[in-house]
Design an enzyme around this catalytic site. Sequence first.
Site, PDB file in Angstrom:
ATOM      1  N   HIS A  40      11.840   0.785   3.547  1.00 58.62           N
ATOM      2  CA  HIS A  40      11.629   2.037   3.619  1.00 58.62           C
ATOM      3  C   HIS A  40      12.072   3.055   4.620  1.00 58.62           C
ATOM      4  O   HIS A  40      12.201   3.945   4.989  1.00 58.62           O
ATOM      5  CB  HIS A  40      10.533   2.600   2.753  1.00 58.62           C
ATOM      6  CG  HIS A  40       9.375   2.736   3.627  1.00 58.62           C
ATOM      7  ND1 HIS A  40       8.533   1.709   3.445  1.00 58.62           N
ATOM      8  CD2 HIS A  40       8.825   3.647   4.394  1.00 58.62           C
ATOM      9  CE1 HIS A  40       7.331   1.970   4.606  1.00 58.62           C
ATOM     10  NE2 HIS A  40       7.475   3.242   5.006  1.00 58.62           N
TER      11      HIS A  40
ATOM     12  N   ASP B  12       9.738  -4.519   0.601  1.00 62.55           N
ATOM     13  CA  ASP B  12       9.663  -3.705   1.607  1.00 62.55           C
ATOM     14  C   ASP B  12       9.625  -4.209   2.829  1.00 62.55           C
ATOM     15  O   ASP B  12       9.052  -3.697   3.825  1.00 62.55           O
ATOM     16  CB  ASP B  12       8.464  -2.457   1.302  1.00 62.55           C
ATOM     17  CG  ASP B  12       8.893  -1.315   1.975  1.00 62.55           C
ATOM     18  OD1 ASP B  12      10.056  -0.872   2.263  1.00 62.55           O
ATOM     19  OD2 ASP B  12       7.948  -0.513   2.274  1.00 62.55           O
TER      20      ASP B  12
ATOM     21  N   GLY C  37       4.751   6.992  10.438  1.00 56.47           N
ATOM     22  CA  GLY C  37       5.418   6.590  11.926  1.00 56.47           C
ATOM     23  C   GLY C  37       4.969   5.103  12.025  1.00 56.47           C
ATOM     24  O   GLY C  37       5.650   4.416  12.797  1.00 56.47           O
ATOM     25  N   ASN C  38       3.735   4.528  11.578  1.00 57.35           N
ATOM     26  CA  ASN C  38       3.278   3.171  11.582  1.00 57.35           C
ATOM     27  C   ASN C  38       4.066   2.314  10.585  1.00 57.35           C
ATOM     28  O   ASN C  38       3.964   1.137  10.972  1.00 57.35           O
ATOM     29  CB  ASN C  38       1.889   3.016  11.357  1.00 57.35           C
ATOM     30  CG  ASN C  38       0.880   3.571  12.636  1.00 57.35           C
ATOM     31  OD1 ASN C  38       0.304   4.712  12.658  1.00 57.35           O
ATOM     32  ND2 ASN C  38       0.766   2.647  13.297  1.00 57.35           N
ATOM     33  N   SER C  39       4.693   2.772   9.764  1.00 59.93           N
ATOM     34  CA  SER C  39       5.202   1.882   8.837  1.00 59.93           C
ATOM     35  C   SER C  39       6.170   0.844   9.518  1.00 59.93           C
ATOM     36  O   SER C  39       7.085   1.268  10.326  1.00 59.93           O
ATOM     37  CB  SER C  39       6.065   2.598   7.969  1.00 59.93           C
ATOM     38  OG  SER C  39       5.566   3.380   7.069  1.00 59.93           O
TER      39      SER C  39
ATOM     40  N   GLY D  81      12.011 -17.289 -16.241  1.00 60.68           N
ATOM     41  CA  GLY D  81      12.819 -16.745 -17.596  1.00 60.68           C
ATOM     42  C   GLY D  81      11.774 -16.528 -18.445  1.00 60.68           C
ATOM     43  O   GLY D  81      11.979 -16.569 -19.952  1.00 60.68           O
ATOM     44  N   VAL D  82      10.846 -15.616 -18.269  1.00 61.24           N
ATOM     45  CA  VAL D  82       9.838 -15.271 -19.231  1.00 61.24           C
ATOM     46  C   VAL D  82       9.344 -13.911 -18.880  1.00 61.24           C
ATOM     47  O   VAL D  82       9.514 -13.290 -17.807  1.00 61.24           O
ATOM     48  CB  VAL D  82       8.564 -16.335 -19.309  1.00 61.24           C
ATOM     49  CG1 VAL D  82       8.736 -17.656 -19.561  1.00 61.24           C
ATOM     50  CG2 VAL D  82       7.791 -16.018 -17.873  1.00 61.24           C
TER      51      VAL D  82
ATOM     52  N   ILE E  58       5.875 -11.611 -19.282  1.00 60.62           N
ATOM     53  CA  ILE E  58       4.599 -11.904 -19.162  1.00 60.62           C
ATOM     54  C   ILE E  58       3.652 -10.645 -19.551  1.00 60.62           C
ATOM     55  O   ILE E  58       4.189  -9.507 -19.184  1.00 60.62           O
ATOM     56  CB  ILE E  58       4.173 -12.637 -18.098  1.00 60.62           C
ATOM     57  CG1 ILE E  58       4.303 -11.874 -16.811  1.00 60.62           C
ATOM     58  CG2 ILE E  58       4.694 -14.269 -17.972  1.00 60.62           C
ATOM     59  CD1 ILE E  58       4.037 -12.644 -15.670  1.00 60.62           C
TER      60      ILE E  58
END
Length: 510
Positions: A139, A169, A241-243, A299-300, A302
Site C-alpha cells: 500500500h 501487503d 509513515g511507519n508502514s 480447490g475448496v 471452506i
Amino acid sequence: MDLRVTRARVQSAAADDLHRRLFVLLVGLLLLAVMMGAQAAHARGAPDSFADLAEKLSPAVVNISTTQIVSGSGGEDGGDEEGQVPMPQFPPGSPFEELFKDFLERQGQGQGKPEPRKVQSLGSGFVIDPSGVIVTNNHVIQDAEEITVTLADGTKLPAELRGHDPKTDVAVLIVKPSKPLPFVNFGDSDKARVGDWVLAIGNPFGLGGSVSAGIISARNRDINAGPYDDFIQTDAAINRGNSGGPLFDMDGNVIGINTAIYSPSGGSVGIGFSIPSALAQQVVAQLREFGETRRGWLGVRIQSVSDEIAESLNLDKARGALVAGVDDKGPAAVAGIVAGDVILTFDGKPVPDMRTLPRIVAETKIGNTVPVVVWHDGKEKTVQVKVGQLDETAIADASGSGHKGGAAPTKTQVVLGLTLSPLTDELRGKNNVPDDVKGVVVTDVAESSAAAEKGIRPGDVIVEVAQAKVETPAQIAEKVKAEKDAGHKSVLFLVSRAGDLRFVALRVDK
C-alpha cells in the site's frame, strides 16, 4: 594408648566426611547459581539502552516517497481526497460561505472539474541485499507513477517495482546504488513470544528515521486485512509513515513488517500490527525470483466449524476447516475430498481453525503430494493431495450436480421455522437460483427461529440435510425427525445462496 589412637582416627574420619559433604553442597550451590544465571540471561530483561542496536540497524532502513497523478473533486464537500481543502460549515447565507466558495473555485475546487495533479505519499522500507533490494508494504507504493528511495545518509535513488502482493501487503523494490548498501536479515518470527522486546524503525509523518521500542503484545492477530492474516501485535509506537518499516528482535533480525495500526485518532495508541517474517520471507523470495507470488491451491471453499456443526458431525470439538464446496477439477476433488468433510491436518500441520488452512496451503510447494487428514462420515481419513497452483484471477466453481429445472410439486412444509417449497422454475427465476443448483427453496423464515439467527433467509436453497441430498420439503422433514430421534442436538444443512455454498447447523432439541 590404643583407645586414644582409635578416637583420633574416628575424629579424623568424621572431619573428612564433613569436608566431603561441605564440598558437595558448595558444588551444588555453584551449579544452581549458574543455572539461575542462564535462565536470567535467556529471559533477557529490559536493556539499559537500545542505542547500540538502533545505531547498528538504522542505516539499513530507508524512506520511500511516491508520486501519482490524481483527478476528481474529492466529493461534494471538497475534502475527501488527499490535498483538498475541506469546506467549513457556515450558517446558511453567511457572507463567509460565499467568500470561501470563491476561494475554492480560484483554487480549482469549485463546481468545475479540477485539473489532474501530483499527490505524494511517504512510507518506510528496509534493505535486505547490499545490491539494492528493498522490502516495503504494497500500500506504500500502490498506483505510484514514481518511487524514490532516500537512504539513511540522504542519498536519493529512483526505485523500480520488482513485484507486489496485495493479499499480504508486501512489495519488493530494486535500486542501483554506487556502492553496497547496509542491510538487515530476516529472523524467525515463529520463535517470537508475547512479552519479548522489539524495536520499530521507520519514517513516521515524514519526519525521517525514528526509533520506538516496545514488546510483542499478541500473536496470530486477524484484522480482516486479507485472506492470510497472521499479524504480530506490538505496543511499539507505529504511526503514519511507519508502514513498510521493519520490526526487529533484540538480535537485530527483522521479525515483522510494520503495516497497520488501530487508532480512533489516527495516531499511535499502542496497538500496531506487523506482518510476521515467517509469512513475508516466502512472499519476498517469490517476488524477487518471479516478480509475482505463486501459491499452492487446494480447490475448496471452506467455512468455520461451530460447536453445533461439530456436534452434528460427531466431531469431538470445534476444529478444522469445513469444506462447503469443491472445485470439480481441483486437487481436492481428485483426491476424493467432498463437501461436508472437515480438514484436520494438511501436510502434517494441524488446522485448528478455518483461517489457518489458506496460509498452510498457500505456503506449500506447488506440485508436492502431501497427506491430508479429513473427518469423513464420522471418522478420520487420510488422502493424498497433489497441490496445484492458485490462479489469482480464477473463481472456483463448486456448484452442485448439474441438474436443471425444479423437482416435482409437493406440499409446502414448515420445518424448524423454515417455510419450504419445491424448487420450481418460477421460484428459481424469482430468486435468481443458478440452473445447476438443485434442492428445496426457503420461502419464509420465522423471526424468532434458530434459522433466522443463523442468517438463513428467503430465496436460499437447501441442498443437503445431514449430508444427504434433498429435493422435497418432505425429505427435509424426515431427515430432521431422524436426527432428533437419534438423539442429536443439531442437524447440518448445506445452503446455497446465489450459487455460494455454506453449512449451517440448526438446533433440533428445543
